[in-house]
Design a protein around this motif. Structure first.
Motif, PDB file in Angstrom:
ATOM      1  N   GLY A 216      -1.364  10.509 -10.134  1.00 15.37           N
ATOM      2  CA  GLY A 216      -0.778   9.667  -9.103  1.00 15.37           C
ATOM      3  C   GLY A 216      -1.335   9.916  -7.722  1.00 15.37           C
ATOM      4  O   GLY A 216      -0.711   9.549  -6.722  1.00 15.37           O
ATOM      5  N   THR A 217      -2.518  10.527  -7.651  1.00 23.06           N
ATOM      6  CA  THR A 217      -3.159  10.813  -6.365  1.00 23.06           C
ATOM      7  C   THR A 217      -4.410   9.956  -6.230  1.00 23.06           C
ATOM      8  O   THR A 217      -5.357  10.111  -7.004  1.00 23.06           O
ATOM      9  N   ALA A 236     -10.910   0.065  -2.979  1.00 27.05           N
ATOM     10  CA  ALA A 236     -10.873   0.022  -1.506  1.00 27.05           C
ATOM     11  C   ALA A 236     -11.093   1.383  -0.847  1.00 27.05           C
ATOM     12  O   ALA A 236     -11.082   1.459   0.381  1.00 27.05           O
ATOM     13  N   GLY A 237     -11.310   2.429  -1.626  1.00 27.76           N
ATOM     14  CA  GLY A 237     -11.374   3.771  -1.057  1.00 27.76           C
ATOM     15  C   GLY A 237     -12.755   4.376  -0.971  1.00 27.76           C
ATOM     16  O   GLY A 237     -12.896   5.609  -0.970  1.00 27.76           O
ATOM     17  N   LEU A 264      -3.129   0.858   3.278  1.00 32.39           N
ATOM     18  CA  LEU A 264      -4.269   1.290   2.477  1.00 32.39           C
ATOM     19  C   LEU A 264      -3.857   2.283   1.401  1.00 32.39           C
ATOM     20  O   LEU A 264      -4.281   2.174   0.242  1.00 32.39           O
ATOM     21  N   HIS A 265      -3.025   3.257   1.768  1.00 36.48           N
ATOM     22  CA  HIS A 265      -2.654   4.275   0.781  1.00 36.48           C
ATOM     23  C   HIS A 265      -1.926   3.643  -0.396  1.00 36.48           C
ATOM     24  O   HIS A 265      -2.201   3.974  -1.569  1.00 36.48           O
ATOM     25  N   MET A 269      -3.184   3.608  -4.373  1.00 34.71           N
ATOM     26  CA  MET A 269      -2.337   4.086  -5.453  1.00 34.71           C
ATOM     27  C   MET A 269      -2.196   3.017  -6.538  1.00 34.71           C
ATOM     28  O   MET A 269      -2.253   3.326  -7.742  1.00 34.71           O
ATOM     29  N   ALA A 270      -2.033   1.776  -6.129  1.00 35.74           N
ATOM     30  CA  ALA A 270      -1.897   0.689  -7.098  1.00 35.74           C
ATOM     31  C   ALA A 270      -3.188   0.494  -7.885  1.00 35.74           C
ATOM     32  O   ALA A 270      -3.161   0.284  -9.113  1.00 35.74           O
ATOM     33  N   GLN A 271      -4.317   0.561  -7.198  1.00 37.25           N
ATOM     34  CA  GLN A 271      -5.592   0.396  -7.891  1.00 37.25           C
ATOM     35  C   GLN A 271      -5.841   1.530  -8.879  1.00 37.25           C
ATOM     36  O   GLN A 271      -6.333   1.309  -9.988  1.00 37.25           O
TER      37      GLN A 271
END
Length: 300
Positions: A216-217, A236-237, A264-265, A269-271
């Motif tokens: 989950g990170t 996106a990261g 963004l965070h 997490m969703a991606q």
């Protein structure tokens, strides 16, 4: 991980009956064994039952210039890459041999992330391929942000990089180099972090990325094929390799938008949650069963 799961799959699927296949790890390091297998079969190309698993050093270094590694590619009937962009590094004529098998890890319960600060972690021994200098530079850019904490886990395989990490820790109160830690402690640090930073210049399919995703990170990673093949083209990261300022800006955005459902965070997490099923043990095991059946029954 691939090696123990492969051995387990063989035992469970064929009940110990004799079989005629070999799965070699590394095109260059296993070149002698690969050549002996092919010679025993009288094959000069596409030796039946021979699979070769390719790592980052294989794909992005050795097969470009090492004659033994190149011979291993020709001799294998199947080539295994550990992320979706891996086959792109192969010569065009050999790409039909490639199979993508993501490595796996057990899922971990996600830990609630504090909204009072941003804590990130990099996990990787200090060596050139991991490009820790990008993290050092980002830490210096963020040293006046007391609500952003950076932990760095890994042994100094390169003493000069260890000296640079120590210097960064003296200069930046928000950066801590923790050295090498046991796996359990490392996984705890990953689970507690808001993000994993992965600034490598060369990867075949980093296990720490899937460990973070399955904890989950979310991950902030250099835009190199090995990372894109793990996280997806639309992730996106990413920051360009070596661009410490872009990494620092991503961290600032994660901090500023932390807790916002459209920030963004939250997006990262969703991606990552959508990618997690790719790294499930059952997914890897099924892919390995299919590979071994293919090796045993392929005409080539």
């Amino acid at each position: 991980m691939l090696r123990p799961l492969f051995e387990t799959t063989i035992a469970q699927t064929w009940n110990g009956e004799p079989f005629d296949a070999m799965l070699a790890l590394h095109a260059r390091r296993s070149a002698d064994s690969i050549a002996r297998w092919a010679q025993a079969q009288g094959a000069q190309n596409d030796a039946r039952g021979l699979g070769v698993v390719l790592t980052g050093t294989d794909l992005y270094r050795d097969i470009q210039s090492d004659a033994q590694a190149q011979a291993s590619l020709r001799l294998a009937s199947r080539l295994v890459v550990l992320q979706a962009c891996g086959a792109d590094a192969l010569p065009l004529a050999l790409r039909p041999k490639a199979r993508v098998i993501f490595q796996s890890t057990a899922a971990h319960h996600a830990v609630a992330k504090s909204v009072d600060h941003l804590r990130v972690v990099m996990v990787g021994h200090l060596r050139d391929e991991k490009t820790p200098q990008t993290l050092f530079e980002a830490a210096r850019l963020l040293k006046n942000h007391p609500d952003i904490f950076i932990d760095h886990i890994g042994d100094a395989l390169d003493p000069e990089l260890g000296a640079q990490a120590s210097a960064c820790m003296r200069e930046c109160p928000n950066y801590r180099w923790l050295g090498g830690l046991p796996h359990e402690a490392t996984m705890l640090a990953i689970g507690q972090a808001h993000a994993l930073v992965h600034p490598s210049r060369m990867e075949g399919g980093a296990h720490v990325i899937l460990e973070a995703v399955c904890s989950g990170t979310p991950v902030l990673a250099s835009r190199i094929p090995g990372n894109v093949g793990m996280l997806g083209t639309d992730y996106a990261g990413y920051f360009e390799h070596g661009d410490a300022r872009a990494l620092a800006e991503l961290l600032l955005r994660c901090r500023a938008q932390g807790g916002q459902p459209d920030g963004l965070h939250a997006q990262l997490m969703a991606q990552c949650a959508l990618r997690a099923p790719l790294f499930a043990p059952a997914t890897e095991q099924a892919a390995l069963v299919a590979l071994v059946k293919d090796l045993l029954h392929a005409d080539t």
